[in-house]
Each structure stands twice: as C-alpha cells, then as structure tokens.
Design a protein around this motif. Structure first.
Motif, PDB file in Angstrom:
ATOM      1  N   ARG A 197      -3.635  10.239  -1.718  1.00  0.00           N
ATOM      2  CA  ARG A 197      -3.486   9.364  -2.894  1.00  0.00           C
ATOM      3  C   ARG A 197      -3.076   7.978  -2.395  1.00  0.00           C
ATOM      4  O   ARG A 197      -2.024   7.820  -1.782  1.00  0.00           O
ATOM      5  CB  ARG A 197      -2.437   9.931  -3.853  1.00  0.00           C
ATOM      6  CG  ARG A 197      -2.843  11.251  -4.481  1.00  0.00           C
ATOM      7  CD  ARG A 197      -1.725  11.860  -5.311  1.00  0.00           C
ATOM      8  NE  ARG A 197      -0.618  12.321  -4.478  1.00  0.00           N
ATOM      9  CZ  ARG A 197       0.584  11.775  -4.459  1.00  0.00           C
ATOM     10  NH1 ARG A 197       0.865  10.721  -5.221  1.00  0.00           N
ATOM     11  NH2 ARG A 197       1.547  12.272  -3.685  1.00  0.00           N
ATOM     12  N   LEU A 198      -3.929   6.996  -2.671  1.00  0.00           N
ATOM     13  CA  LEU A 198      -3.717   5.641  -2.164  1.00  0.00           C
ATOM     14  C   LEU A 198      -3.591   4.676  -3.339  1.00  0.00           C
ATOM     15  O   LEU A 198      -4.402   4.710  -4.267  1.00  0.00           O
ATOM     16  CB  LEU A 198      -4.911   5.247  -1.295  1.00  0.00           C
ATOM     17  CG  LEU A 198      -4.755   4.088  -0.322  1.00  0.00           C
ATOM     18  CD1 LEU A 198      -3.726   4.414   0.759  1.00  0.00           C
ATOM     19  CD2 LEU A 198      -6.100   3.755   0.319  1.00  0.00           C
ATOM     20  N   LEU A 215      -7.402   6.911  -5.796  1.00  0.00           N
ATOM     21  CA  LEU A 215      -6.945   5.525  -5.683  1.00  0.00           C
ATOM     22  C   LEU A 215      -6.420   5.004  -7.009  1.00  0.00           C
ATOM     23  O   LEU A 215      -6.820   5.466  -8.072  1.00  0.00           O
ATOM     24  CB  LEU A 215      -8.084   4.613  -5.224  1.00  0.00           C
ATOM     25  CG  LEU A 215      -8.513   4.727  -3.768  1.00  0.00           C
ATOM     26  CD1 LEU A 215      -9.878   5.343  -3.674  1.00  0.00           C
ATOM     27  CD2 LEU A 215      -8.514   3.372  -3.107  1.00  0.00           C
ATOM     28  N   LYS A 216      -5.530   4.012  -6.911  1.00  0.00           N
ATOM     29  CA  LYS A 216      -5.089   3.227  -8.063  1.00  0.00           C
ATOM     30  C   LYS A 216      -5.059   1.763  -7.633  1.00  0.00           C
ATOM     31  O   LYS A 216      -4.709   1.451  -6.489  1.00  0.00           O
ATOM     32  CB  LYS A 216      -3.691   3.649  -8.535  1.00  0.00           C
ATOM     33  CG  LYS A 216      -3.631   5.023  -9.160  1.00  0.00           C
ATOM     34  CD  LYS A 216      -2.220   5.322  -9.663  1.00  0.00           C
ATOM     35  CE  LYS A 216      -2.139   6.706 -10.309  1.00  0.00           C
ATOM     36  NZ  LYS A 216      -0.777   6.982 -10.839  1.00  0.00           N
ATOM     37  N   LEU A 217      -5.422   0.882  -8.567  1.00  0.00           N
ATOM     38  CA  LEU A 217      -5.361  -0.554  -8.317  1.00  0.00           C
ATOM     39  C   LEU A 217      -4.363  -1.184  -9.275  1.00  0.00           C
ATOM     40  O   LEU A 217      -4.302  -0.806 -10.451  1.00  0.00           O
ATOM     41  CB  LEU A 217      -6.734  -1.209  -8.533  1.00  0.00           C
ATOM     42  CG  LEU A 217      -7.895  -0.719  -7.675  1.00  0.00           C
ATOM     43  CD1 LEU A 217      -9.169  -1.471  -8.061  1.00  0.00           C
ATOM     44  CD2 LEU A 217      -7.611  -0.896  -6.192  1.00  0.00           C
ATOM     45  N   PHE A 218      -3.608  -2.184  -8.789  1.00  0.00           N
ATOM     46  CA  PHE A 218      -2.601  -2.822  -9.629  1.00  0.00           C
ATOM     47  C   PHE A 218      -2.703  -4.343  -9.591  1.00  0.00           C
ATOM     48  O   PHE A 218      -3.218  -4.925  -8.641  1.00  0.00           O
ATOM     49  CB  PHE A 218      -1.196  -2.394  -9.183  1.00  0.00           C
ATOM     50  CG  PHE A 218      -0.911  -0.945  -9.421  1.00  0.00           C
ATOM     51  CD1 PHE A 218      -0.614  -0.478 -10.693  1.00  0.00           C
ATOM     52  CD2 PHE A 218      -0.962  -0.037  -8.376  1.00  0.00           C
ATOM     53  CE1 PHE A 218      -0.357   0.867 -10.916  1.00  0.00           C
ATOM     54  CE2 PHE A 218      -0.709   1.311  -8.590  1.00  0.00           C
ATOM     55  CZ  PHE A 218      -0.403   1.756  -9.867  1.00  0.00           C
ATOM     56  N   ILE A 230       0.861  -1.188   0.000  1.00  0.00           N
ATOM     57  CA  ILE A 230       0.000   0.000   0.000  1.00  0.00           C
ATOM     58  C   ILE A 230       0.892   1.230   0.000  1.00  0.00           C
ATOM     59  O   ILE A 230       1.807   1.348   0.820  1.00  0.00           O
ATOM     60  CB  ILE A 230      -0.921   0.023   1.240  1.00  0.00           C
ATOM     61  CG1 ILE A 230      -1.879  -1.175   1.212  1.00  0.00           C
ATOM     62  CG2 ILE A 230      -1.714   1.324   1.298  1.00  0.00           C
ATOM     63  CD1 ILE A 230      -2.791  -1.254   2.426  1.00  0.00           C
ATOM     64  N   PHE A 231       0.622   2.128  -0.942  1.00  0.00           N
ATOM     65  CA  PHE A 231       1.319   3.412  -0.988  1.00  0.00           C
ATOM     66  C   PHE A 231       0.338   4.522  -0.637  1.00  0.00           C
ATOM     67  O   PHE A 231      -0.778   4.565  -1.153  1.00  0.00           O
ATOM     68  CB  PHE A 231       1.886   3.692  -2.387  1.00  0.00           C
ATOM     69  CG  PHE A 231       3.017   2.793  -2.774  1.00  0.00           C
ATOM     70  CD1 PHE A 231       4.305   3.032  -2.312  1.00  0.00           C
ATOM     71  CD2 PHE A 231       2.812   1.707  -3.617  1.00  0.00           C
ATOM     72  CE1 PHE A 231       5.357   2.213  -2.674  1.00  0.00           C
ATOM     73  CE2 PHE A 231       3.858   0.881  -3.988  1.00  0.00           C
ATOM     74  CZ  PHE A 231       5.133   1.133  -3.514  1.00  0.00           C
ATOM     75  N   LEU A 232       0.747   5.413   0.241  1.00  0.00           N
ATOM     76  CA  LEU A 232      -0.031   6.601   0.573  1.00  0.00           C
ATOM     77  C   LEU A 232       0.822   7.811   0.226  1.00  0.00           C
ATOM     78  O   LEU A 232       1.911   7.995   0.787  1.00  0.00           O
ATOM     79  CB  LEU A 232      -0.400   6.611   2.058  1.00  0.00           C
ATOM     80  CG  LEU A 232      -1.173   7.838   2.546  1.00  0.00           C
ATOM     81  CD1 LEU A 232      -2.543   7.911   1.877  1.00  0.00           C
ATOM     82  CD2 LEU A 232      -1.327   7.816   4.066  1.00  0.00           C
ATOM     83  N   ASP A 233       0.335   8.597  -0.736  1.00  0.00           N
ATOM     84  CA  ASP A 233       1.079   9.774  -1.209  1.00  0.00           C
ATOM     85  C   ASP A 233       2.520   9.406  -1.582  1.00  0.00           C
ATOM     86  O   ASP A 233       3.479  10.120  -1.263  1.00  0.00           O
ATOM     87  CB  ASP A 233       1.059  10.880  -0.150  1.00  0.00           C
ATOM     88  CG  ASP A 233      -0.358  11.372   0.137  1.00  0.00           C
ATOM     89  OD1 ASP A 233      -1.173  11.391  -0.803  1.00  0.00           O
ATOM     90  OD2 ASP A 233      -0.658  11.715   1.289  1.00  0.00           O
TER      91      ASP A 233
END
Length: 208
Positions: A82-83, A128-131, A62-65
């Motif tokens: 931004r997550l 958000l972004k999903l990968f 998980i990335f936050l900013d």
C-alpha cells in the motif's frame, strides 16, 4: 504470480475540466497491476513514469504500508503493498514526515535494506492513494493508464455524482462496447464482479 482480478471495464472520454470528478476515487484508494519485487524508485520511475526530478522536487512524503519512506532505492514494493504519495504537508507534521527530514527520528519509518534487493520479481497488485497537489498533477496520468477500483467504491462514487456532472458525458464503453451513460447504474447492480477497471481519457486525446 498474482492473477489480475476479473473486472468490468469502463472507459470514459471526457472534457479535460471533467477529469477532477474522478479524483475522490484516487484519494480514497485504487489498485494497479505492476511489476513488484522492485524498489519504490523503480516502481514509480519505470512503471508509473515519474522522472527522478519530479520525485525529488514534488513527491515529498511517501508512505509504504503506513510507514514513511526515506530511501526510495532501498525500499521494496511487494505484491499487496500500500503506497501513498503526497506533496509537502504543512506544519510540524509535514516537517517530520518529509523525506530526508532532520526530524525523521520522531516518526515510524520503513527499515531501509531490511529486505534484500532485488527480491523476487513478478507481476503483482499495488494499492495507491494520492493526496493534495499530486491529485491534479498525477491523477490524469493514472486515469489514462487505467486503474482498478472495488465495485463498492465505484458504486458509492457513482451514486453521489450529480446528474449535472454526468449530463455532458453521454456515453461510456463497457467491456469495449459503447453504452448509454444512464444504464451504468443498472449494469453495476446486475454484474457481480468485485472489481471495476477504470480508464478515463480527455476527449479527442490522441486524435490527429
């Protein structure tokens, strides 16, 4: 309190095998209106509806900013955060970035507890972004709940969508009104709204 952006509303009802057509938008980035001033754990659990088991077993990075998150309970989601969510990434990079990794010292991460919880709570906008593997697993959930997409991103997506893909879609509801699918491009050109509220459901979903 953050106001929700004014937007055009598009509602699609598609066969299940057509939902992945929208996944590139989820990977590029989208926005949701949600309660902020809460922990990442609360945001993903209470607002998105992900179980603690799913977060533990499937959401490995998980990335936050732009910084890695290790402790979901002590890291705060704020208005404008931004997550990015990912399943396990391969190789050394994946090992370094994974939550709870013994290699965590090699990377930049969010400083846990740097903001006092619970913080100022209220409604806000979170990007958000999903990968990778999370796209097919979580994509339909977000599309069903409804997301916000910038008009430019949706226009680009629509422009590159093949005629063959669109052929079986027939109609779309625009601001609640049933509209022919071929007129969508014209509507995008004619409406200056900076946001598209997008909802995509499986055809016949919820019918008895």
């Amino acid at each position: 309190k953050t106001k929700s952006p004014s937007s055009l509303s598009f509602e699609f009802s598609l066969p299940a095998d057509q939902l992945p057509s929208f996944f590139p938008l989820l990977q590029k980035g989208f926005t949701v209106k949600a309660r902020v001033g809460v922990s990442v754990q609360t945001f993903l659990g209470d607002h998105i509806g992900l179980s603690p088991e799913y977060l533990r077993d499937r959401v490995k990075t998980i990335f936050l900013d732009g910084k890695s998150v290790d402790d979901l309970d002590k890291t705060l989601i704020l208005d404008g955060s931004r997550l990015a969510l990912s399943a396990a990434l391969p190789g050394l990079a994946g090992a370094v970035l994974r939550r709870g990794s013994p290699f965590a010292g090699l990377r930049s991460r969010v400083a846990e507890g740097e903001k006092e919880l619970p913080g100022k709570q209220g409604e806000g906008l979170v990007s958000l972004k999903l990968f990778n593997l999370l796209l097919p697993e979580l994509g339909p959930l977000f599309l069903r709940k409804g997301i916000l997409i910038s008009r430019e991103d949706f226009q680009e997506f629509w422009l590159h969508l093949s005629e063959e893909t669109r052929r079986g879609w027939e109609k779309v509801r625009v601001n609640g009104k049933e509209t022919e699918i071929h007129s969508l491009g014209h509507l995008l050109q004619a409406n200056p709204s900076p946001w598209i509220r997008l909802e995509v459901r499986e055809k016949n979903e919820g019918s008895a």
